[in-house]
Design a protein around this motif. Sequence first.
Motif, PDB file in Angstrom:
ATOM      1  N   VAL A   3     -13.908  24.437  48.483  1.00 51.70           N
ATOM      2  CA  VAL A   3     -13.048  25.040  49.496  1.00 51.70           C
ATOM      3  C   VAL A   3     -12.698  24.029  50.583  1.00 51.70           C
TER       4      VAL A   3
ATOM      5  N   MET B  20     -13.521  28.796  56.119  1.00 50.53           N
ATOM      6  CA  MET B  20     -12.953  29.564  55.002  1.00 50.53           C
ATOM      7  C   MET B  20     -14.003  29.776  53.924  1.00 50.53           C
TER       8      MET B  20
ATOM      9  N   GLY C  46     -10.704  33.643  54.386  1.00 49.45           N
ATOM     10  CA  GLY C  46     -11.631  33.426  53.278  1.00 49.45           C
ATOM     11  C   GLY C  46     -12.192  34.740  52.759  1.00 49.45           C
TER      12      GLY C  46
ATOM     13  N   LEU D  72     -15.412  33.264  52.157  1.00 47.07           N
ATOM     14  CA  LEU D  72     -15.527  33.500  50.712  1.00 47.07           C
ATOM     15  C   LEU D  72     -16.958  33.864  50.334  1.00 47.07           C
TER      16      LEU D  72
ATOM     17  N   HIS E  90      -9.748  31.489  59.958  1.00 43.93           N
ATOM     18  CA  HIS E  90     -10.067  30.858  58.666  1.00 43.93           C
ATOM     19  C   HIS E  90     -11.139  31.668  57.923  1.00 43.93           C
TER      20      HIS E  90
END
Length: 167
Positions: free
Chosen positions: A96, A63, A36, A67, A32
């Motif tokens: 998210v 995630m 991201g 990011l 994950h």
Amino acid sequence: MFEIKKDKKIEELISITKSDSGISGPILAKAHMDLGMAMGEQIKDQFTGDTTVVGILRGGMFMAIGLYYALDCQFELYDPKAGEFIRPKTKNVILVDSVINKGRTIERILDSTMSVACGVINENAVEKFKDRLYTIRISKNSFVGSDTKVQKGNRGPDTTMRLFNQI
């Protein structure tokens, strides 16, 4: 809507995240996070440093961290069960979550200035988020997450429980 461009590495990560993969715990969490980061690399030209990534607890946390690493921005977590959402003061806010089935949790806090990022979204929920949606993949499937290890009918292994090795 933006759907991540896929290569062999991203396809391998996606296969780890699918409900029928049988993978839980740190390997799933790392997948994950890597997805991201990959998404962040593909969208970073759309977001300035004046951005906050908000991980929806608990499923969106890993995630969101990915990011955050890729976008080099601000980071927050939000628990929808613990209180009211307060919009960060940054120009850009990205909410998210790992899985969006119907989108109700995000709809309650989303305003017209925020974006949404997710690992997978049910095809019926895509229209709700339109041009503000960033996703790894779209799925026709929709099931209720439960504490089962295998998918049976419309019940399958809960992503959050898998992320935290609780199944």
